[in-house]
Design a protein around this motif. Structure first.
Motif, mmCIF file in Angstrom:
data_model
loop_
_atom_site.group_PDB
_atom_site.id
_atom_site.type_symbol
_atom_site.label_atom_id
_atom_site.label_comp_id
_atom_site.label_asym_id
_atom_site.label_seq_id
_atom_site.Cartn_x
_atom_site.Cartn_y
_atom_site.Cartn_z
ATOM 1 N N PHE A 1 13.960 -2.010 -4.477
ATOM 2 C CA PHE A 1 12.884 -1.598 -3.580
ATOM 3 C C PHE A 1 11.824 -0.794 -4.336
ATOM 4 C CE2 PHE A 1 10.785 1.216 -0.605
ATOM 5 C CZ PHE A 1 10.564 0.421 0.508
ATOM 6 N N ALA A 2 12.276 0.177 -5.126
ATOM 7 C CA ALA A 2 11.333 1.025 -5.863
ATOM 8 C C ALA A 2 10.557 0.229 -6.897
ATOM 9 C CB ALA A 2 12.081 2.173 -6.527
ATOM 10 N N THR A 3 11.206 -0.717 -7.557
ATOM 11 C CA THR A 3 10.536 -1.549 -8.549
ATOM 12 C C THR A 3 9.435 -2.383 -7.902
ATOM 13 O OG1 THR A 3 12.538 -1.637 -9.909
ATOM 14 C CG2 THR A 3 10.876 -3.338 -10.288
ATOM 15 N N ARG A 4 9.718 -2.891 -6.702
ATOM 16 C CA ARG A 4 8.698 -3.668 -5.979
ATOM 17 C C ARG A 4 7.492 -2.790 -5.652
ATOM 18 N NH1 ARG A 4 8.209 -8.167 -2.617
ATOM 19 N NH2 ARG A 4 6.900 -7.881 -0.779
ATOM 20 N N VAL A 5 7.758 -1.581 -5.112
ATOM 21 C CA VAL A 5 6.666 -0.676 -4.755
ATOM 22 C C VAL A 5 5.892 -0.245 -5.998
ATOM 23 C CG1 VAL A 5 6.117 1.587 -3.744
ATOM 24 C CG2 VAL A 5 7.842 0.115 -2.677
ATOM 25 N N ALA A 6 6.601 -0.058 -7.108
ATOM 26 C CA ALA A 6 5.969 0.401 -8.348
ATOM 27 C C ALA A 6 4.943 -0.594 -8.876
ATOM 28 C CB ALA A 6 7.030 0.668 -9.409
ATOM 29 N N ALA A 7 5.016 -1.832 -8.439
ATOM 30 C CA ALA A 7 4.070 -2.846 -8.908
ATOM 31 C C ALA A 7 2.743 -2.801 -8.149
ATOM 32 C CB ALA A 7 4.689 -4.236 -8.766
ATOM 33 N N PHE A 8 2.674 -2.012 -7.080
ATOM 34 C CA PHE A 8 1.475 -1.982 -6.256
ATOM 35 C C PHE A 8 0.462 -0.963 -6.784
ATOM 36 C CE2 PHE A 8 4.477 -3.199 -2.550
ATOM 37 C CZ PHE A 8 4.542 -4.502 -3.013
ATOM 38 N N ASP A 9 -0.738 -1.047 -6.289
ATOM 39 C CA ASP A 9 -1.833 -0.190 -6.740
ATOM 40 C C ASP A 9 -1.680 1.227 -6.186
ATOM 41 O OD1 ASP A 9 -4.738 -0.038 -7.885
ATOM 42 O OD2 ASP A 9 -4.865 0.815 -5.860
ATOM 43 N N ARG A 10 -1.728 2.224 -7.072
ATOM 44 C CA ARG A 10 -1.552 3.609 -6.637
ATOM 45 C C ARG A 10 -2.614 4.029 -5.631
ATOM 46 N NH1 ARG A 10 0.049 9.193 -8.911
ATOM 47 N NH2 ARG A 10 -1.476 10.586 -7.973
ATOM 48 N N GLY A 11 -3.855 3.678 -5.894
ATOM 49 C CA GLY A 11 -4.924 4.080 -4.993
ATOM 50 C C GLY A 11 -4.745 3.531 -3.595
ATOM 51 N N ALA A 12 -4.368 2.261 -3.505
ATOM 52 C CA ALA A 12 -4.159 1.644 -2.195
ATOM 53 C C ALA A 12 -2.968 2.277 -1.478
ATOM 54 C CB ALA A 12 -3.950 0.148 -2.355
ATOM 55 N N LEU A 13 -1.889 2.545 -2.226
ATOM 56 C CA LEU A 13 -0.725 3.196 -1.626
ATOM 57 C C LEU A 13 -1.074 4.593 -1.123
ATOM 58 C CD1 LEU A 13 2.101 2.177 -4.125
ATOM 59 C CD2 LEU A 13 2.013 1.586 -1.695
ATOM 60 N N ALA A 14 -1.832 5.337 -1.918
ATOM 61 C CA ALA A 14 -2.208 6.697 -1.522
ATOM 62 C C ALA A 14 -3.061 6.680 -0.256
ATOM 63 C CB ALA A 14 -2.954 7.382 -2.663
ATOM 64 N N GLU A 15 -3.990 5.730 -0.160
ATOM 65 C CA GLU A 15 -4.816 5.633 1.044
ATOM 66 C C GLU A 15 -3.959 5.293 2.259
ATOM 67 O OE1 GLU A 15 -9.027 4.116 -0.955
ATOM 68 O OE2 GLU A 15 -7.586 2.660 -0.192
ATOM 69 N N MET A 16 -3.072 4.322 2.111
ATOM 70 C CA MET A 16 -2.217 3.917 3.221
ATOM 71 C C MET A 16 -1.324 5.068 3.664
ATOM 72 S SD MET A 16 1.158 3.074 3.898
ATOM 73 C CE MET A 16 1.758 2.787 2.242
ATOM 74 N N LYS A 17 -0.718 5.776 2.689
ATOM 75 C CA LYS A 17 0.140 6.905 3.030
ATOM 76 C C LYS A 17 -0.664 8.002 3.716
ATOM 77 C CE LYS A 17 3.296 10.347 1.113
ATOM 78 N NZ LYS A 17 4.119 10.789 -0.035
ATOM 79 N N GLY A 18 -1.892 8.223 3.277
ATOM 80 C CA GLY A 18 -2.741 9.227 3.909
ATOM 81 C C GLY A 18 -3.001 8.926 5.372
ATOM 82 N N TRP A 19 -3.208 7.657 5.718
ATOM 83 C CA TRP A 19 -3.427 7.289 7.113
ATOM 84 C C TRP A 19 -2.172 7.556 7.949
ATOM 85 C CZ3 TRP A 19 -5.431 2.005 5.055
ATOM 86 C CH2 TRP A 19 -6.730 2.179 4.545
ATOM 87 N N VAL A 20 -1.011 7.201 7.397
ATOM 88 C CA VAL A 20 0.246 7.450 8.111
ATOM 89 C C VAL A 20 0.490 8.953 8.250
ATOM 90 C CG1 VAL A 20 2.749 7.131 8.052
ATOM 91 C CG2 VAL A 20 1.236 5.241 7.411
ATOM 92 N N ASN A 21 0.209 9.697 7.185
ATOM 93 C CA ASN A 21 0.390 11.151 7.235
ATOM 94 C C ASN A 21 -0.428 11.779 8.354
ATOM 95 O OD1 ASN A 21 2.083 11.059 5.036
ATOM 96 N ND2 ASN A 21 0.615 11.929 3.583
ATOM 97 N N ALA A 22 -1.665 11.314 8.518
ATOM 98 C CA ALA A 22 -2.552 11.907 9.512
ATOM 99 C C ALA A 22 -1.996 11.790 10.923
ATOM 100 C CB ALA A 22 -3.927 11.239 9.435
#
Length: 271
Positions: A196-217
């Motif tokens: 699971f972590a290896t799959r996520v690690a292949a994704f773009d950090r900026g896009a992940l950070a934006e998505m997580k920020g929306w969920v956090n809000a």
């Protein structure tokens, strides 16, 4: 670091193994090391995922170290968020611009449970997980964020059940309640989390950070909820009820390997 062993599986995937024998207590030294890890993670443009795990298969994080005088924090800079040191680390962890995963094997109670709640995703060993908030049996309400994080995760009724019962929840019940994302057979847990972590690690950090920020809000507590909980926790630690509990529990083996720590969710009402 003395209590966190960091392995960089790749530039985008870190593994952080918690190692504070004999039972992985959370105290001032781990606060210091978590701050250093968070500083590094916040400033690494390639990192996308961190897996937290334990070097001790019986204890993920037992609970807060009740014997720690926190002197190690005396020369540390002020907490970044303005919260007390432990809550500061938990708030920063929950808002980290990378995905954080707890791989749970063993016991995580009190501050250990609150650490899990501050991470993004929780995968647990079906056979070897026990988690809970045992504080109410000691005369002290949780002070590290559980009363704010749990209701948002599992709902009001189940959060109150977890908090007021002060009991342990095994892997299957924790999964049913939403306390953890899912349980996996212990023999399969390592491979599952790594994949699971290896799959996520292949994704773009900026896009992940934006998505997580929306969920956090939508899902994270307001930081103003934490100071009253921390203040009450600290004040009640000095109460006669809490001091009586601590004296009896330490005499019976608290913070040592043995039956009391293994069955703390059951035995904490004895003192």
């Amino acid at each position: 670091m003395a209590q966190i062993n960091i392995t960089k599986e790749s530039p985008s995937f870190w593994r952080a193994s918690l190692d504070n024998p004999p039972i992985n207590l959370f105290g001032g030294q781990l606060v210091v090391e978590m701050r250093a890890l968070l500083d590094a993670a916040e400033n690494d443009p390639e990192l996308t995922v961190i897996v937290f795990e334990s070097a001790n298969p019986d204890y993920f994080i037992a609970h807060w170290d009740l014997a720690d005088d926190l002197s190690v924090l005396a020369n540390q800079p002020p907490p970044v968020t303005g919260q007390q040191p432990f809550v500061d680390v938990m708030v920063r962890l929950s808002k980290l611009p990378v995905v954080t995963i707890s791989k749970i094997r063993g016991r995580a109670r009190g501050a250990g449970s609150e650490f899990l709640l501050a991470t993004d995703i929780r995968f647990a060993s079906r056979e070897r997980t026990l988690i809970g908030q045992f504080e109410m049996s000691t005369g002290v309400p949780p002070g590290g964020g559980a009363p704010s994080r749990l209701p948002r995760l599992v709902g009001r009724g189940r959060a109150l059940e977890i908090l007021v019962s002060a009991e342990d929840f095994d892997g299957d019940l924790a999964e049913r309640y939403g306390y953890v994302n899912r349980t996996i057979p212990d023999a399969e847990l390592d491979d599952f989390v790594t994949a699971f972590a290896t799959r996520v690690a292949a994704f773009d950090r900026g896009a992940l950070a934006e998505m997580k920020g929306w969920v956090n809000a939508i899902t994270l507590p307001d930081d103003n909820e934490f100071p009253p909980q921390s203040a009450t926790f600290t004040a009640r630690l000095g109460s006669a009820r809490s001091q009586r509990w601590a004296a009896g529990a330490f005499a019976a083996g608290l913070q040592q390997s043995g039956d009391l720590e293994e069955r703390l969710g059951t035995r904490s009402v004895e003192f």
